[in-house]
Scaffold this active site. Sequence first.
Site, short mmCIF file in Angstrom:
data_model
loop_
_atom_site.label_atom_id
_atom_site.label_comp_id
_atom_site.label_asym_id
_atom_site.label_seq_id
_atom_site.Cartn_x
_atom_site.Cartn_y
_atom_site.Cartn_z
N LYS A 268 -11.50 33.98 35.01
CA LYS A 268 -11.18 35.20 34.27
C LYS A 268 -10.75 34.83 32.85
O LYS A 268 -9.98 33.88 32.64
CB LYS A 268 -10.06 35.93 35.01
CG LYS A 268 -9.81 37.36 34.60
CD LYS A 268 -8.81 37.98 35.56
CE LYS A 268 -8.51 39.43 35.20
NZ LYS A 268 -7.56 40.04 36.16
N GLU A 358 -3.60 49.44 49.76
CA GLU A 358 -2.58 50.49 49.75
C GLU A 358 -2.24 50.98 51.15
O GLU A 358 -1.09 51.34 51.43
CB GLU A 358 -3.05 51.66 48.89
CG GLU A 358 -3.05 51.38 47.40
CD GLU A 358 -4.28 50.63 46.92
OE1 GLU A 358 -4.33 50.29 45.73
OE2 GLU A 358 -5.19 50.37 47.75
N ARG A 386 -6.01 56.37 48.21
CA ARG A 386 -6.57 55.41 49.16
C ARG A 386 -5.73 55.31 50.44
O ARG A 386 -6.15 54.67 51.40
CB ARG A 386 -6.67 54.04 48.50
CG ARG A 386 -7.60 54.00 47.30
CD ARG A 386 -7.34 52.80 46.41
NE ARG A 386 -7.48 51.54 47.09
CZ ARG A 386 -8.61 50.83 47.14
NH1 ARG A 386 -9.70 51.28 46.55
NH2 ARG A 386 -8.65 49.68 47.76
#
Length: 627
Positions: A268, A358, A386
């Site tokens: 990243k 979640e 979610r």
Amino acid sequence: MSRTQTEIVEHAATPAAAPSIPADPATLRALSAAEVDALLPHLRRSLLDIVAASGGHVGPNLGVLELTVALHRVFDSPRDPIVFDTGHQAYVHKMLTGRPDLAGLRTEGGISGYPSRSESEHDLVENSHASGSLAWALGLGMAFSADAAALSDGSRSRTSVAVIGDGALTGGVGLEALNLAVDHPHARTVFVLNDNTRSYAPTIGGLARCLSELRSGTAAANPFEVLGYRYIGPVDGHNVHALEAALTQARDAAGQGAVPLVHAVTAKGRGLLAAELHEVDLWHAHGPFDITTAQSTPDPVPTGPGATWTDRFAATVLGIADQRDDMVALSAAMIDPVGLTPMQQAHPARVLDTGIAEQVTLDIAAGLANAGQRPLVALYSTFLTRAIDQLLMDIGLHSEPVTITLDRAGVTGDDGASHHGIWDLALAAQVPGLEVCAPRDGQRLEDALRRRLGGDEAPTGPGLIRFPKGSVGPDVAAAASVPAGDVLFASSDAALACATGEALDAEAPTLIITIGSLAGRAVAAAKTLAATGAEVLVIDPVIALPLAGPLLDLCARASAVVTIEDGVRERGIGAALRFALADRGVQVPSAVLGVDQAFIDHAKRDAILSREGLDAEAIAEAAARLR
């Protein structure tokens, strides 16, 4: 200048070759290997120039540059649809599919920061909530397998591709698809695992350890092969030619008896040392910056402790944690964005990163609450959707005293439809017994957190506290506190008397009920109305749900009622209030002001609020129409 800073500047300013960015994937596929090698540094520098000017998801897109080029070299988009999980890593994909300069990135009328069907046929899935790409691609690939039998001209069957990060793979729907796909070996699907060891933060759990062992060549067994995948990798995710070879092998194997999985190892922030060295999130999302120094461009949002809602939340939560050993905080792969880093640094054993999950986060919190802890679940508002089943059936049904805080509630702006937090009030209104607070200012946010998490008496049921993105602004003081809530404005003593339940000898006022951070707009609207001679009263109920009896009584005494909320109006607080008044047989003219139940494109928050009729002028006009 330090050596590290010198490296950052030189790295960002490295000149690139100057071939033009291909206008479409077909042109890209026609390039020679040498031409691709010449294109890559130019493409990276073009990407850097764009995100330096606009801000956006810098780290994720730098990390997938070579992978995106290889994908478009091997697969025939849009005939072979590429599903990015999540879509914030699709900038390079957009640049290679006819949008080379990402014109107006993340601004109103400009290019979205996520895939957008309205922009291009290459953007199939407008995704920004993580983990769904595998299931999307599997469904596509199953259909393509059925279509393949009809091909009689020798042409290659269509193939679907899912690009999922190791962080997103921790999400429930990602793991569900990973489990299911092996039972569909003839699906013309390729899974690409973009393994950069991160989501916002380092990937957690057993999966992260398995991938680390695969990367290092020390794995006792390959879990993907054990499951039944045709595993290809690990592949250097920044070697475009190695990637092309691996993806070609996977493409040709799709539908032939096992789903191919290409394991690409990427970094990243690749190519911008400032991002590569940023320990917290590798510039996952970053504002505009100077390309030659990698220093942030001055931001109009004030800085310093307590400057934003998230800052105020972070400071308050840390203070509570310092005082209470039984307070524990959880977040789904977003410890830093939601403001839990100070608590994590001070009390690391009491801050739990659950990964992009979640659902499991809420259920763990339910268990902690039942066992006597005081759990705080900190999420972005958009991601609460979610885990609605867990909120309703695991926390709500059992009245577990879990506290959920929702950052970025209401209209958020630049990230567009999938990131607006406009659904939470409507969803919360369906959960029996859930206490909902929408603080109007920083002091009320602090009060709500301390009441639920820091008091001597633990809460007896679940609670939700929501607040918006951005600067917290000045506090909005109460002129008086009454059983119905805080009086923020009263046009006269008679209007105030109505709030306290005293007998009225004058015209009953128009009652404006403000929910959350729009309180300042509500007061401004009331002052406009009062200047015309109208009697007006503005109330913040402080606790928005359950609707309190005194608030309903006050509505019955008013001449008209206007509710204001930064959420969808069809199912939110105003709608619940109308229903409750109807149940009581109260007939009073009313207006429910909120956001239309629609998917709203990216634009600045204030512009969207004005279009939705939630500025002071529109509020005053709506109230005047009821007189």
